[in-house]
Design an enzyme around this catalytic site. Structure first.
Site, short mmCIF file in Angstrom:
data_model
loop_
_atom_site.label_atom_id
_atom_site.label_comp_id
_atom_site.label_asym_id
_atom_site.label_seq_id
_atom_site.Cartn_x
_atom_site.Cartn_y
_atom_site.Cartn_z
N TYR A 87 0.84 -1.20 0.00
CA TYR A 87 0.00 0.00 0.00
C TYR A 87 0.87 1.25 0.00
CZ TYR A 87 -3.84 3.15 0.81
OH TYR A 87 -4.76 4.14 0.65
N PHE A 139 -7.14 21.76 -24.42
CA PHE A 139 -7.43 20.35 -24.56
C PHE A 139 -8.69 20.08 -23.73
CE2 PHE A 139 -7.32 15.87 -23.42
CZ PHE A 139 -7.38 15.34 -24.70
N THR A 140 -9.52 19.15 -24.18
CA THR A 140 -10.85 18.95 -23.60
C THR A 140 -10.82 18.81 -22.07
OG1 THR A 140 -10.61 16.60 -24.10
CG2 THR A 140 -11.84 17.93 -25.68
N ASP A 230 1.70 20.40 -20.21
CA ASP A 230 1.01 19.15 -20.49
C ASP A 230 2.03 18.31 -21.27
OD1 ASP A 230 -0.43 17.05 -21.55
OD2 ASP A 230 -2.25 18.23 -21.78
N LYS A 273 -0.10 7.95 -23.41
CA LYS A 273 0.33 8.39 -24.75
C LYS A 273 1.82 8.05 -24.90
CE LYS A 273 -3.79 10.29 -24.23
NZ LYS A 273 -4.05 11.64 -23.87
N ARG A 397 -13.07 15.93 -34.10
CA ARG A 397 -12.46 17.01 -33.35
C ARG A 397 -12.92 18.30 -34.01
NH1 ARG A 397 -12.06 15.47 -28.69
NH2 ARG A 397 -10.20 14.52 -27.85
N PHE A 464 -18.75 15.19 -26.38
CA PHE A 464 -18.36 14.35 -27.52
C PHE A 464 -18.27 12.87 -27.18
CE2 PHE A 464 -13.95 13.63 -26.24
CZ PHE A 464 -13.75 14.65 -25.33
C1 LIG Z 1 -5.14 12.42 -23.15
C2 LIG Z 1 -4.74 13.77 -22.81
C3 LIG Z 1 -4.96 14.31 -21.53
C4 LIG Z 1 -5.73 13.58 -20.46
O1 LIG Z 1 -5.12 12.39 -20.10
P1 LIG Z 1 -5.94 11.08 -19.71
O2 LIG Z 1 -4.87 10.11 -19.35
O3 LIG Z 1 -6.77 10.68 -20.86
O4 LIG Z 1 -6.78 11.44 -18.51
C5 LIG Z 1 -4.49 15.59 -21.29
N1 LIG Z 1 -3.88 16.31 -22.24
C6 LIG Z 1 -3.66 15.83 -23.47
C7 LIG Z 1 -2.97 16.67 -24.49
C8 LIG Z 1 -4.09 14.56 -23.81
O5 LIG Z 1 -3.92 14.12 -25.05
#
Ligand SMILES: *Cc1c(COP(=O)(O)O)cnc(C)c1O
Length: 473
Positions: A87, A139-140, A230, A273, A397, A464
């Site tokens: 843990y 970004f969303t 980011d 990613k 998009r 979306f």
């Molecule tokens: C995917 C993404 C996020 C969010 O990450 P998650 O792991 O999906 O929560 C933030 N910023 C960018 C540019 C992304 O592509």
């Protein structure tokens, strides 16, 4: 430099070919499902013409997203077996911490279940109601968390980013004038931080240059404004700096990532990613007080500061993935495959966002379905048509993703109305890319018969993902 030759070759300026062949071989395969056109037409109708609502079993080549869809290496799988599921104080956490410190250079590392977990903690900690957060395009999930915390996102990206035809090599750059105008207008005390993304997903995977990052830093230093990155696709961004920006050809990807991050105060990361894992993320900062605050909140929302919503094995896979992601051969093949697909479509005269981005090819739906007005969701319709044609799953998009204005509730009309063909890392072959290009061509040839959509269900947040549509006749 081989990467320059490669770059010239992809730009069609050189006769001899230098391939970006995959720096791995295949050990395990997953069989794909093939469906008939009638089955696909039923499936997309049932899914409300939203590719997010399709069953994966009905999809042939899945280009919905590059998020969490990577193939892990044998080393990562071996690492999964070495999960320390304590843990507290898991050894895998220490490996992750070391990898983030070593590769990205930030001091304090907090694991999170994925990128949005990190965005949530950072936004809640730094943003007060009435604040403004400038960024190089939204970004969303990032903007969602900034707005949830009471902030207003302000887009300060260069104008070229909104023009799918502009071939600016760094369309992710910040317009320094727009940023300094905002600081003048609202005052630096109303700007808790500047939000920088490398590469910029919503602009089509477009990079920001090192030179521009330095300028942003200099301006922010003048006003004492921190910068949070980011870092989700920072390795892809580093590849573009190496191959496009003067003075960086001889630096390694690792050196470029480190140098870029050194101009920022911390980062949110989606490991799904660049870092080649199926789940995981982190928030890393240099300021100890901020780290203490975000970890306090993190205990409530993610988990204790040494696991943050992840199993030990997930942290191990991510630690290994981070190191694999910065190998030049890996990133060159990754971006090379995306460029391969993009160049095919471009040669065939299909309108796409140029230059081709780092993680996907973006179809210009406005230029393809010229007869469908934006209120009838041309990109959403194109994604649905592409699926029905071939079983290739992509995503919208455009106006659906842009959502409504948080204050007025009015539709936003983004200039870019795109369909994203996102390429998972290490998953598909060049022959799959050929099939994808042929499928796009078939839909393109029938474009005059296409019709738009009507939204029949609209979720309140991030619509979306779950919105439903009906076909207009
Ligand atoms: C995917 C993404 C996020 C969010 O990450 P998650 O792991 O999906 O929560 C933030 N910023 C960018 C540019 C992304 O592509």
């Amino acid at each position: 430099m081989p990467q320059n030759e490669f770059h010239q070759q992809t730009m069609g300026q050189q006769a001899h070919r230098l391939s970006w062949a995959e720096p791995y071989k295949i050990k395990v395969v997953e069989l794909l499902s093939l469906t008939t056109r009638a089955e696909r037409q039923r499936a997309i109708k049932k899914a409300g013409h939203n590719t997010f609502l399709l069953e994966s079993a009905d999809v042939y080549i899945d280009l919905l997203t590059d998020s969490g869809t990577s193939a892990m290496s044998d080393r990562q799988w071996a690492g999964m077996m070495r999960g320390d599921e304590a843990y507290a104080g898991s050894r895998n956490f220490r490996h992750l911490e070391k990898a983030v410190r070593g590769v990205y250079g930030y001091q304090h590392v907090l694991p999170t279940h994925q990128g949005r977990g990190a965005e949530h903690l950072l936004s809640q900690t730094l943003i007060k109601p009435g604040d403004y957060i400038p960024g190089n395009m939204y970004f969303t999930t990032t903007r969602f968390h900034q707005e949830r915390a009471g902030g207003t996102f302000v887009d300060v990206i260069i104008d070229e980013a909104h023009d799918p035809k502009s071939e600016h090599p760094f369309k992710g750059n910040v317009d320094i004038k727009k940023l300094s105008n905002l600081i003048q207008k609202v005052g630096s005390e109303k700007i808790p931080y500047v939000s920088i993304a490398g590469t910029v997903n919503m602009a089509g995977g477009q990079p920001i240059s090192m030179g521009n990052m330095k300028e942003v830093r200099a301006l922010c230093n003048k006003y004492g404004i921190p910068i949070y990155l980011d870092a989700t696709r920072m390795v892809e961004n580093a590849y573009f700096i190496k191959t496009r920006e003067e003075g960086y050809a001889k630096l390694s990807i690792a050196e470029i990532v480190r140098a870029f991050c050194s101009h920022t105060d911390g980062a949110c990361m989606s490991g799904k990613k660049d870092s080649l894992v199926n789940i995981g993320g982190w928030l890393a900062v240099n300021c100890k007080e901020l780290y203490d605050e975000v970890s306090n909140l993190g205990v409530a929302y993610e988990g204790l500061h040494t696991y943050g919503g992840l199993a030990g094995r997930d942290m191990e896979a991510m630690a290994i993935g981070i190191r694999e992601s910065i190998h030049y051969k890996h990133i060159r093949a990754r971006v090379g495959q995306v460029e391969y697909l993009g160049n095919l479509l471009r040669e065939w005269g299909i309108p796409i966002v140029l230059p081709v981005g780092g993680h996907g090819v973006f179809l210009d739906a406005k230029a393809i379905y010229t007869h469908i007005p934006q209120e009838q969701f041309p990109a959403q319709a194109l994604a649905a048509d592409l699926y029905a044609e071939s079983g290739v799953r992509t995503m919208e998009r455009g106006i659906v993703s842009a959502g409504r204005d948080a204050q007025t509730g009015n539709e936003k009309y983004p200039e870019l109305e795109l369909v994203r063909l996102t390429i998972p890392r290490r998953v598909y072959t060049q022959a799959h890319m050929d099939v994808v290009a042929e499928s796009v061509m078939s839909v393109y040839e029938k474009r005059e018969n296409a019709t738009g959509l009507r939204m029949v269900y609209e979720p309140k947040f991030l619509r979306f993902f779950r919105a439903r549509f009906e076909r207009l006749m």
